[in-house]
Design an enzyme around this catalytic site. Structure first.
Site, PDB file in Angstrom:
ATOM      1  N   ASP A 189       0.938  -1.198  -0.138  1.00 51.88           N
ATOM      2  CA  ASP A 189      -0.111   0.197   0.191  1.00 51.88           C
ATOM      3  C   ASP A 189       0.720   1.229   0.063  1.00 51.88           C
ATOM      4  O   ASP A 189       2.203   0.983   0.008  1.00 51.88           O
ATOM      5  CB  ASP A 189      -0.897  -0.030   1.173  1.00 51.88           C
ATOM      6  CG  ASP A 189      -1.906   1.164   1.153  1.00 51.88           C
ATOM      7  OD1 ASP A 189      -2.298   1.534   0.133  1.00 51.88           O
ATOM      8  OD2 ASP A 189      -2.384   1.495   2.322  1.00 51.88           O
ATOM      9  N   LYS A 231      -9.562  -2.332  -2.870  1.00 54.79           N
ATOM     10  CA  LYS A 231      -9.358  -3.312  -1.851  1.00 54.79           C
ATOM     11  C   LYS A 231     -10.445  -2.993  -0.667  1.00 54.79           C
ATOM     12  O   LYS A 231     -10.710  -1.973  -0.512  1.00 54.79           O
ATOM     13  CB  LYS A 231      -7.924  -2.944  -1.015  1.00 54.79           C
ATOM     14  CG  LYS A 231      -6.843  -3.544  -2.162  1.00 54.79           C
ATOM     15  CD  LYS A 231      -5.414  -2.973  -1.446  1.00 54.79           C
ATOM     16  CE  LYS A 231      -5.322  -1.363  -1.188  1.00 54.79           C
ATOM     17  NZ  LYS A 231      -3.994  -1.127  -0.648  1.00 54.79           N
ATOM     18  N   ASP A 253      -1.569  -0.459   6.054  1.00 56.46           N
ATOM     19  CA  ASP A 253      -1.794  -0.107   7.337  1.00 56.46           C
ATOM     20  C   ASP A 253      -3.328   0.061   7.714  1.00 56.46           C
ATOM     21  O   ASP A 253      -3.496   0.425   8.987  1.00 56.46           O
ATOM     22  CB  ASP A 253      -1.490   1.646   7.208  1.00 56.46           C
ATOM     23  CG  ASP A 253      -2.241   2.511   6.610  1.00 56.46           C
ATOM     24  OD1 ASP A 253      -2.722   2.031   5.343  1.00 56.46           O
ATOM     25  OD2 ASP A 253      -2.732   3.513   6.944  1.00 56.46           O
ATOM     26  N   ASP A 278      -0.364   5.101   0.829  1.00 56.05           N
ATOM     27  CA  ASP A 278      -0.880   6.056   1.993  1.00 56.05           C
ATOM     28  C   ASP A 278      -0.513   5.584   3.366  1.00 56.05           C
ATOM     29  O   ASP A 278      -1.198   4.447   3.420  1.00 56.05           O
ATOM     30  CB  ASP A 278      -2.090   6.728   1.874  1.00 56.05           C
ATOM     31  CG  ASP A 278      -2.491   7.390   0.286  1.00 56.05           C
ATOM     32  OD1 ASP A 278      -1.615   8.422   0.246  1.00 56.05           O
ATOM     33  OD2 ASP A 278      -3.451   6.996  -0.354  1.00 56.05           O
TER      34      ASP A 278
END
Length: 260
Positions: free
Chosen positions: A13, A184, A209, A15
């Site tokens: 990922d 996702k 995260d 961000d």
């Protein structure tokens, strides 16, 4: 950690994992160097739909990271691919940024604010009451409602900002229609990422995260999962979920440290 270090490929990922806004997170440079040095396959898979892969590449270049454009895949591209398959040559009313609009154009879609096939919503700083009203009217008149991803919030430099699901919610409530979300943990997004790698799911790890998108997507795809605490999830909130990640790290910079 040896099992993680031996993985052939990594889906990562962005961000909250690689950066917050325009701030590169600690250890990212070392992590990318380790991926390149050990010849791992890798792809940055982001639920954000604002930027194209080339724009993401340029953003990281400004932060001092040289990464090929082929290593990026976004929810905007996944959304465009899905809509092209569902309705070739269709049209859409878009609430989103250039990355989403460009992906839809490249997929053969046209922009339409009168009688579109779809209303498509992604992250944007140009959200307004007028756009909500327009979207609600179009959905009530028959347009299908699509969200590029189901993230409610996302990390920025100085805190947390509303993300796609938060922006779609008023349209859902006022129109009485539920959106279909592409990013996702939708298996569509994960299959797109896996197709860009030669590794099998059991040879791949996903790093993110968010428990409700990254981690559950990895678990349901048969991949080992790595939760980093550099984004929106803490150890306290992680414990509330019925599923748990295989690994919990402070950030991606921990991985090359363990490899030493």
């Amino acid at each position: 950690m040896n099992q993680l270090l031996q993985k052939k490929a990594f889906i990562c990922d962005m961000d909250g994992v690689i950066y917050h806004g325009n701030l590169l997170l600690n250890g990212v440079r070392e992590f990318v160097d380790w991926l390149e040095r050990t010849q791992k396959e890798y792809i940055f898979l982001t639920n954000s739909s604002e930027r194209s892969p080339r724009e993401l590449q340029q953003k990281l270049k400004r932060m001092g990271l040289e990464i090929g454009v082929e290593h990026f895949y976004t929810s905007a591209l996944a959304t465009a691919s899905y809509l092209k398959n569902q309705c070739p040559g269709g049209s859409a009313y878009v609430i989103g940024e250039a990355g989403l609009v460009g992906a839809l154009y490249d997929a053969g879609f046209s922009m339409n604010d009168v009688n579109p096939d779809y209303v498509v919503v992604g992250e944007t700083s140009g959200y307004s009451f007028e756009k909500i009203v327009k979207a609600v009217m179009l959905v009530r008149n028959g347009a299908k409602l699509i969200g590029t991803n189901p993230d409610v919030t996302g990390p920025i430099e100085n805190g947390i900002a509303p993300a796609c699901r938060a922006l779609v919610s008023p349209i859902e409530m006022a129109s009485g229609r539920h959106a279909y979300f592409i990013g996702k943990p939708n298996p569509l997004m994960m299959r797109h990422a896996q197709k860009r790698l030669t590794s099998l799911p059991e040879e791949t790890a996903i790093i993110g995260d968010r428990m409700d998108t990254d981690i559950v997507a990895g678990i349901e795809s048969g991949m080992d999962t790595v939760l980093v605490l550099s984004g929106v999830t803490s150890r306290e909130t992680m414990a509330k979920y019925a599923y748990q990640p295989h690994y919990v790290l402070n950030g991606v910079g921990d991985i090359p440290k363990y490899a030493q």
